[in-house]
Structures are given as C-alpha cells and as structure tokens.
Design a protein around this motif. Structure first.
Motif, PDB file in Angstrom:
ATOM      1  N   LYS A  53       0.840  -1.202   0.000  1.00 52.05           N
ATOM      2  CA  LYS A  53       0.000   0.000   0.000  1.00 52.05           C
ATOM      3  C   LYS A  53       0.873   1.250   0.000  1.00 52.05           C
ATOM      4  N   ARG A  54       1.885   1.258   0.838  1.00 51.61           N
ATOM      5  CA  ARG A  54       2.805   2.412   0.913  1.00 51.61           C
ATOM      6  C   ARG A  54       3.558   2.599  -0.400  1.00 51.61           C
ATOM      7  N   LYS A  55       3.971   1.512  -1.008  1.00 49.53           N
ATOM      8  CA  LYS A  55       4.674   1.588  -2.291  1.00 49.53           C
ATOM      9  C   LYS A  55       3.776   2.228  -3.353  1.00 49.53           C
ATOM     10  N   ARG A  56       2.526   1.810  -3.400  1.00 46.20           N
ATOM     11  CA  ARG A  56       1.582   2.386  -4.365  1.00 46.20           C
ATOM     12  C   ARG A  56       1.334   3.864  -4.096  1.00 46.20           C
ATOM     13  N   GLU A  60       4.298   5.738  -5.425  1.00 50.58           N
ATOM     14  CA  GLU A  60       4.265   5.775  -6.883  1.00 50.58           C
ATOM     15  C   GLU A  60       3.269   6.819  -7.382  1.00 50.58           C
ATOM     16  N   LEU A  61       2.089   6.860  -6.780  1.00 48.81           N
ATOM     17  CA  LEU A  61       1.086   7.854  -7.170  1.00 48.81           C
ATOM     18  C   LEU A  61       1.557   9.269  -6.845  1.00 48.81           C
ATOM     19  N   SER A  98       3.873  15.103 -13.102  1.00 46.72           N
ATOM     20  CA  SER A  98       2.906  15.319 -14.187  1.00 46.72           C
ATOM     21  C   SER A  98       2.483  16.789 -14.225  1.00 46.72           C
ATOM     22  N   PRO A  99       2.383  17.348 -15.439  1.00 45.81           N
ATOM     23  CA  PRO A  99       1.893  18.724 -15.532  1.00 45.81           C
ATOM     24  C   PRO A  99       0.406  18.766 -15.181  1.00 45.81           C
TER      25      PRO A  99
END
Length: 93
Positions: free
Chosen positions: A77-80, A83-84, A91-92
C-alpha cells in the motif's frame, strides 16, 4: 511450507542461518524468521532472536503468519502511495 514462519529452536544445531556464528557469539539460543508476504510473494523477512531456547508454538504461528501478511499488505500500500505521489509531482497540471 516456504511461506510459514521458520522456527530455529536450537541455533547451535541449525546450519541454515547465514549469520549463525554471530548470533551464537551474541548469546542467542533460538530464533524465528517471519516471512513478509504480499500477493503470495515473500518480499522480506523479520528475524527475532532469543537468549533462551524457544520451541515451536502452533498457536502463536497462526498469529505470526497473519502479522507477516498484514505487514506485506501495508508495504505494498505504501509503495503504491509513493508511486502515485511521484506520478502527480512530475505530471503537468
């Protein structure tokens, strides 16, 4: 099986632990390896050592197995989340 906690009741008799010599020098008598599992894969392990000989405990084993699975789920969960977070930072708008 491989995904079960691994009990080492007598360190002096077990040849599987890589740092067995260091553990014995430190005075440890027994150990427990708890696999941390996520999506059926062992992602790491937690090793607990004891200065007294401990025998395998089937009652505790179920609880330890659940603990390993919960930790694995939280790690994923923490890894995801990371990543998000990274995705949205680069991201612009």
């Amino acid at each position: 099986t491989r995904h079960q906690p691994y009990w080492i009741e007598h360190l002096e008799n077990d040849q599987t632990l890589v740092r067995r010599g260091m553990a014995l020098e430190a005075g440890f008598k027994s150990a427990l390896a708890i696999p941390i599992i996520n999506e059926g894969v062992i992602v790491c392990a937690i090793y607990l050592f004891s200065f007294v000989e401990k025998t395998r405990n089937e009652h505790a084993e179920k609880m330890i197995q659940t603990f390993g699975s919960l930790i694995g789920t939280e790690l994923q969960k923490r890894k995801r989340e990371l990543e998000l977070d990274t995705f949205f930072k680069i991201s612009p708008d």
